[in-house]
Enzyme design. Sequence first.
Site, mmCIF file in Angstrom:
data_model
loop_
_atom_site.group_PDB
_atom_site.id
_atom_site.type_symbol
_atom_site.label_atom_id
_atom_site.label_comp_id
_atom_site.label_asym_id
_atom_site.label_seq_id
_atom_site.Cartn_x
_atom_site.Cartn_y
_atom_site.Cartn_z
ATOM 1 N N ARG A 11 75.786 24.248 -19.275
ATOM 2 C CA ARG A 11 77.140 24.692 -19.616
ATOM 3 C C ARG A 11 77.374 26.166 -19.263
ATOM 4 O O ARG A 11 78.512 26.598 -19.090
ATOM 5 C CB ARG A 11 77.417 24.441 -21.100
ATOM 6 C CG ARG A 11 78.890 24.316 -21.362
ATOM 7 C CD ARG A 11 79.340 24.123 -22.810
ATOM 8 N NE ARG A 11 78.484 23.402 -23.688
ATOM 9 C CZ ARG A 11 77.684 23.971 -24.601
ATOM 10 N NH1 ARG A 11 77.630 25.287 -24.715
ATOM 11 N NH2 ARG A 11 76.940 23.238 -25.380
ATOM 12 N N TYR A 71 105.144 28.715 -14.906
ATOM 13 C CA TYR A 71 104.760 27.318 -14.655
ATOM 14 C C TYR A 71 104.994 26.520 -15.940
ATOM 15 O O TYR A 71 104.613 26.968 -17.027
ATOM 16 C CB TYR A 71 103.285 27.346 -14.263
ATOM 17 C CG TYR A 71 102.643 26.055 -13.893
ATOM 18 C CD1 TYR A 71 103.099 25.305 -12.816
ATOM 19 C CD2 TYR A 71 101.532 25.597 -14.605
ATOM 20 C CE1 TYR A 71 102.463 24.129 -12.456
ATOM 21 C CE2 TYR A 71 100.889 24.424 -14.243
ATOM 22 C CZ TYR A 71 101.364 23.684 -13.176
ATOM 23 O OH TYR A 71 100.725 22.528 -12.826
ATOM 24 N N ASP A 90 99.639 35.132 -13.725
ATOM 25 C CA ASP A 90 99.314 33.942 -12.933
ATOM 26 C C ASP A 90 99.575 34.329 -11.479
ATOM 27 O O ASP A 90 100.715 34.481 -11.050
ATOM 28 C CB ASP A 90 100.192 32.767 -13.382
ATOM 29 C CG ASP A 90 99.837 31.466 -12.665
ATOM 30 O OD1 ASP A 90 99.364 31.523 -11.513
ATOM 31 O OD2 ASP A 90 100.072 30.392 -13.253
ATOM 32 N N LYS A 118 94.655 25.320 -5.771
ATOM 33 C CA LYS A 118 95.622 25.518 -4.691
ATOM 34 C C LYS A 118 94.922 26.154 -3.473
ATOM 35 O O LYS A 118 94.224 25.474 -2.754
ATOM 36 C CB LYS A 118 96.800 26.367 -5.198
ATOM 37 C CG LYS A 118 97.363 25.880 -6.550
ATOM 38 C CD LYS A 118 98.085 24.559 -6.468
ATOM 39 C CE LYS A 118 98.411 23.914 -7.809
ATOM 40 N NZ LYS A 118 99.134 24.683 -8.772
HETATM 41 C C1 LIG Z 1 99.326 24.337 -10.223
HETATM 42 C C2 LIG Z 1 99.573 25.594 -10.975
HETATM 43 C C3 LIG Z 1 98.853 25.881 -12.135
HETATM 44 C C4 LIG Z 1 97.914 24.901 -12.764
HETATM 45 O O1 LIG Z 1 96.783 24.631 -12.041
HETATM 46 P P1 LIG Z 1 96.014 23.233 -12.174
HETATM 47 O O2 LIG Z 1 94.757 23.487 -11.462
HETATM 48 O O3 LIG Z 1 96.906 22.206 -11.556
HETATM 49 O O4 LIG Z 1 95.810 22.976 -13.646
HETATM 50 C C5 LIG Z 1 99.067 27.095 -12.750
HETATM 51 N N1 LIG Z 1 99.951 27.973 -12.264
HETATM 52 C C6 LIG Z 1 100.671 27.726 -11.161
HETATM 53 C C7 LIG Z 1 101.637 28.752 -10.692
HETATM 54 C C8 LIG Z 1 100.517 26.530 -10.493
HETATM 55 O O5 LIG Z 1 101.269 26.269 -9.411
#
Ligand SMILES: *Cc1c(COP(=O)(O)O)cnc(C)c1O
Length: 406
Positions: free
Chosen positions: A70, A124, A196, A221
């Site tokens: 972990r 988001y 973010d 992403k």
């Molecule tokens: C997709 C996304 C997330 C979340 O990520 P996941 O890996 O899908 O949980 C957070 N912030 C933004 C801006 C996103 O586009």
Amino acid sequence: MTDNADTDRTHTDDTLGDATRVVQAGRRREWTGGIVNPPVWRASTILYDSIADLRANAGRDTHHRLYYGRRGTPTQWSLADALTSLEPGAEATFLYPSGVAAIAAALLSVLSPGDELLLVDSAYDPTRGQAMQLLRRFGITTRFYDPLIGAGIADLIGPATRAIFMESPGSLTFEVQDVPAIVAVARAHGLVTLLDNTWATPLFFPAIERGVDLTILAATKYVVGHSDVMLGSVTAAPGHFARLRDMSFQLGQVASPDDSWLASRGLRTMAVRLAQHQRSALTIARWLQDRPEVATVLHPALPSCPGHDVWARDFKGSSGLFSFVLQGGDEAARAALIDRLDLFGIGYSWGGFESLAIPADPARIRTAAPRDYAGPMVRLQIGLEDPADLIADLDRGLAAFADARA
Ligand SMILES: *Cc1c(COP(=O)(O)O)cnc(C)c1O
């Protein structure tokens, strides 16, 4: 406490170019064993030589030591180290099994019952969900603010305010926030800042250098880049990592070695992919803005995007995700456009090699700064296909939209 990656991380030179840095990052010899990309080390149990050895390895400070699965293996350490080295001035990075998990851990590491969070209205949607459900249940309140507020955020700060969460540009509508202005206000009031940074990545917006305390990536992403792995990260400025790590340990968070390995593989091409996403998305955004069926293009590098001046001042590039607003038409006309597209998939997420189109409906969720748009909105992820093919596809889609609108 030696749990400070700043003292021993891979020394990727900040003066090197982006493509060089992502190739070098995190590839320490003791983790790779000479293999080019760090291999997969899978583990739950780690075996010790003796009771004395087991005792010597116990405790909170297991940084870069095999202890229990972990706490990670060299596969995850290498990726975390790589992401830290892409953020000049950062202390260390923790990995999570998704971007949403990363956001939750970051928020829980700074907020306590009775605190107030200032959350950007263009966040988001699942981030809003965490604020309104998870945080609220634990006695933490949230105030939403206009993404274009800038230094005006000072007026919203009260005695209970503890943290400011930013996302720049915002989800769906792409307002660019004045992060340096907000950071300056936060520092003056002793508040923690979270960002973010999924759209820009550290290559186009080095968040820690710009003064952010905790910067979050949905590595799902652009880091992964191939639409086949869920992963998140939080990179902390000096002084913020210990709390983040402790909260993440308590939550039992661990990113899988296999997923981390795929992300580390994706990372090597992130700079060249981003450069191509940037070029193609700009070509298509400019083409769209000249079309009579399109009212506005919401792309941070175009003057029509709210906060474009801030983007031009603070960012080193633009990525492949943006929205456009149709000139009139209804839900059915928008569906006619998207359904007509052959090369654009219809699906959530983004940052992979393939193009995507989805309907965007910000009015359903915004509360602090709702904006009026001339028609329905479409969000595009521009992939790595030839832009001329994508334009021909969009041309057919817009014709279908015009027919359906008439
Ligand atoms: C997709 C996304 C997330 C979340 O990520 P996941 O890996 O899908 O949980 C957070 N912030 C933004 C801006 C996103 O586009």
